[in-house]
Design an enzyme around this catalytic site. Structure first.
Site, mmCIF file in Angstrom:
data_model
loop_
_atom_site.group_PDB
_atom_site.id
_atom_site.type_symbol
_atom_site.label_atom_id
_atom_site.label_comp_id
_atom_site.label_asym_id
_atom_site.label_seq_id
_atom_site.Cartn_x
_atom_site.Cartn_y
_atom_site.Cartn_z
ATOM 1 N N GLU A 44 0.826 -1.200 0.000
ATOM 2 C CA GLU A 44 0.000 0.000 0.000
ATOM 3 C C GLU A 44 0.863 1.254 0.000
ATOM 4 O O GLU A 44 2.062 1.204 0.262
ATOM 5 C CB GLU A 44 -0.919 0.007 1.227
ATOM 6 C CG GLU A 44 -1.973 -1.070 1.177
ATOM 7 C CD GLU A 44 -2.918 -1.046 2.366
ATOM 8 O OE1 GLU A 44 -3.917 -1.770 2.311
ATOM 9 O OE2 GLU A 44 -2.672 -0.313 3.355
ATOM 10 N N ALA A 46 0.365 5.763 0.775
ATOM 11 C CA ALA A 46 -0.515 6.848 1.215
ATOM 12 C C ALA A 46 -1.273 7.455 0.039
ATOM 13 O O ALA A 46 -2.394 7.924 0.182
ATOM 14 C CB ALA A 46 0.284 7.920 1.942
ATOM 15 N N GLU A 55 -0.968 -10.007 -6.571
ATOM 16 C CA GLU A 55 -0.915 -10.751 -7.825
ATOM 17 C C GLU A 55 0.026 -10.091 -8.819
ATOM 18 O O GLU A 55 0.870 -10.740 -9.444
ATOM 19 C CB GLU A 55 -2.306 -10.849 -8.457
ATOM 20 C CG GLU A 55 -3.332 -11.524 -7.584
ATOM 21 C CD GLU A 55 -4.117 -10.550 -6.707
ATOM 22 O OE1 GLU A 55 -3.506 -9.739 -5.966
ATOM 23 O OE2 GLU A 55 -5.359 -10.602 -6.751
ATOM 24 N N CYS A 86 -8.499 -8.055 -8.465
ATOM 25 C CA CYS A 86 -9.175 -6.853 -8.965
ATOM 26 C C CYS A 86 -9.144 -6.874 -10.500
ATOM 27 O O CYS A 86 -8.492 -7.721 -11.114
ATOM 28 C CB CYS A 86 -8.492 -5.594 -8.422
ATOM 29 S SG CYS A 86 -6.897 -5.222 -9.171
ATOM 30 N N CYS A 89 -5.608 -6.646 -12.053
ATOM 31 C CA CYS A 89 -4.875 -7.910 -11.900
ATOM 32 C C CYS A 89 -5.416 -8.978 -12.844
ATOM 33 O O CYS A 89 -4.652 -9.762 -13.410
ATOM 34 C CB CYS A 89 -4.944 -8.392 -10.457
ATOM 35 S SG CYS A 89 -3.920 -7.408 -9.340
#
Length: 130
Positions: A44, A46, A55, A86, A89
């Site tokens: 992740e 910010a 993936e 998602c 991916c």
């Protein structure tokens, strides 16, 4: 490699996930046709758009090391539920393993298997670029 062994690799990859904002950790293990396994985790940021899924991390690691053909990918998440890829991916998986298997695993629900084509039936392909 067995599906169960690949799931164990994905669980191991999930330990490295960087998810300080969502707390949603994901691990993936990608099996290349030559037997090599590439692990990835979500990372992740910010700036949420800069986040990378597990993936794609696995696929990009493999491609950066010269691999282009894959058989299957196992995906696990910390949520206790299935973590289906998602849309981005799914498109990346369709590029490198259109006939491949996607193993989703949940401690509570067990394993389910899909093909990439089932997850993205009308994916954009090389043939579509003219």
């Amino acid at each position: 490699m067995t599906d169960e062994a690949l799931i164990l690799q994905a669980k191991d990859a999930m330990k490295n996930a960087y998810a300080p904002y969502s707390g949603f950790r994901v691990g993936a293990a990608l099996l290349a046709k030559d037997g090599a396994v590439f692990k990835g985790c979500n990372v992740e940021n910010a700036s949420y758009g800069a986040t990378n899924c597990a993936e794609r991390t696995a696929v990009f690691k493999a491609v950066s090391e010269g691999h282009r053909e894959f058989e299957k990918i196992a995906i696990v998440a910390s949520s206790g539920d299935y973590a289906s890829p998602c849309g981005i991916c799914r498109q990346v998986l369709a590029e490198f393993m259109p006939e491949g298997k996607v193993l989703l695993y949940s401690e509570e629900k067990g394993m389910v298997t899909y093909t990439v084509r089932e997850l993205l039936p009308m994916g954009f392909r090389k043939e579509d670029i003219r």
